[in-house]
Design a protein around this motif. Sequence first.
Motif, PDB file in Angstrom:
ATOM      1  N   PHE A  39      28.551  62.343  54.152  1.00 53.81           N
ATOM      2  CA  PHE A  39      28.762  63.677  54.700  1.00 53.81           C
ATOM      3  C   PHE A  39      27.673  64.635  54.253  1.00 53.81           C
ATOM      4  O   PHE A  39      27.113  64.503  53.156  1.00 53.81           O
ATOM      5  N   ASP A  72      29.306  69.851  57.728  1.00 51.91           N
ATOM      6  CA  ASP A  72      30.254  68.989  58.437  1.00 51.91           C
ATOM      7  C   ASP A  72      31.655  69.598  58.375  1.00 51.91           C
ATOM      8  O   ASP A  72      32.092  70.067  57.324  1.00 51.91           O
ATOM      9  N   LEU A  78      35.557  68.707  58.507  1.00 55.41           N
ATOM     10  CA  LEU A  78      36.362  67.516  58.246  1.00 55.41           C
ATOM     11  C   LEU A  78      37.840  67.839  58.266  1.00 55.41           C
ATOM     12  O   LEU A  78      38.255  68.961  57.980  1.00 55.41           O
ATOM     13  N   VAL A 113      38.975  61.886  53.269  1.00 55.59           N
ATOM     14  CA  VAL A 113      38.696  62.353  54.628  1.00 55.59           C
ATOM     15  C   VAL A 113      39.376  61.438  55.642  1.00 55.59           C
ATOM     16  O   VAL A 113      39.233  60.211  55.583  1.00 55.59           O
ATOM     17  N   LYS A 158      36.030  63.102  60.809  1.00 52.60           N
ATOM     18  CA  LYS A 158      34.995  64.116  60.977  1.00 52.60           C
ATOM     19  C   LYS A 158      35.176  64.746  62.342  1.00 52.60           C
ATOM     20  O   LYS A 158      35.321  64.042  63.347  1.00 52.60           O
ATOM     21  N   THR A 170      33.749  66.556  65.345  1.00 53.92           N
ATOM     22  CA  THR A 170      32.446  66.776  65.969  1.00 53.92           C
ATOM     23  C   THR A 170      32.536  67.562  67.273  1.00 53.92           C
ATOM     24  O   THR A 170      31.510  68.010  67.791  1.00 53.92           O
TER      25      THR A 170
END
Length: 335
Positions: free
Chosen positions: A88, A92, A94, A111, A114, A116
């Motif tokens: 990461f 980012d 998360l 995590v 992620k 996006t």
Amino acid sequence: MSTSLTNEAIYVASRPTGIPTAENFRTDTHPVPEVRQGEILVHNEWLSVEPAMRGWLADANNYSSVGVGEVMQSLCVGIVIASKADEFSVGDRLMGWFGWQHYAVVKPSAVVQKITSSDIRPSLYLGVLGLNGATAATALETIGAPKPGETVVVSTAAGGVGSCVGQLAKALGCRTVGLTSTPEKVKVCYQEFGYDHVINYKTDDIDAALKAACPQGIDIYFDNTAGRISDSVMQHLAPGARVIVCGTASIAKWDPVPMGPRVERILLTRRALMQGFILFDHMDTYASYIDKLEALVRANKLTYREHVTQGLHTAMGAIEELYRGENLGKRLIRL
């Protein structure tokens, strides 16, 4: 990597004897610890509140637990502001197990995903595109196996999981019947979540209403409540019915175990299946279900509600609010 940040966090102060209240938590502030090799520092934006948190806090056998003195366990959405982990980078966004706090120093294993997508509000990854949506979609498909024309009954029909179940079942050609607790929620279930029939379990005669709404019986029951509501639903199961046990929100205490009608005879004579569901057993397929749910949200084919309060302190009594039925939609804390 050192920081000069100060963190405010909510800790478990004591075990609840029933539904967790604000008195079972305490807040404290402390310096954010050093970020070591293989760790990341996340600045939380959104915190989740789950009915399952009651079980996590119970001093009893449960699939997950939080100890007294620990930061309250929670799924959160946040931004990486420091990283010493290859996976990461700073910036980012998360979703993961970062706890009820402003800052979290965690390993990548905390995590879940992620985020996006820039066209979807990040908070949705704690609800309809997170634990709630994945639970609804996975359990409905793997245990419920709905077929067009079947009748699906959902308890807590306006909640984060229930509202998603109702819409997914409807999209598969099922008749959907929701159980909820207020006139406002009844209206939302009809107008926003598309239920064919909605029952107010606090004011309606549940047995009579189920008989009228499900004249051929209930093929799938998505159970988020247990207790009196489910006792009534079980009487109306159709032959070959599937009961998905996803939550027990109507039961305040499990010690001693509350006694109710025996269901063995119903399961036997209706040749019905009754199975518990915990999403953590299905994380290998989590991402694939989220992809499908994202497509539905983008196409405006999956509606959701969020119940948001501002500030960390509002999390203290949020679990109790859930069990009083005060939320309409996914319960979230905005930091």
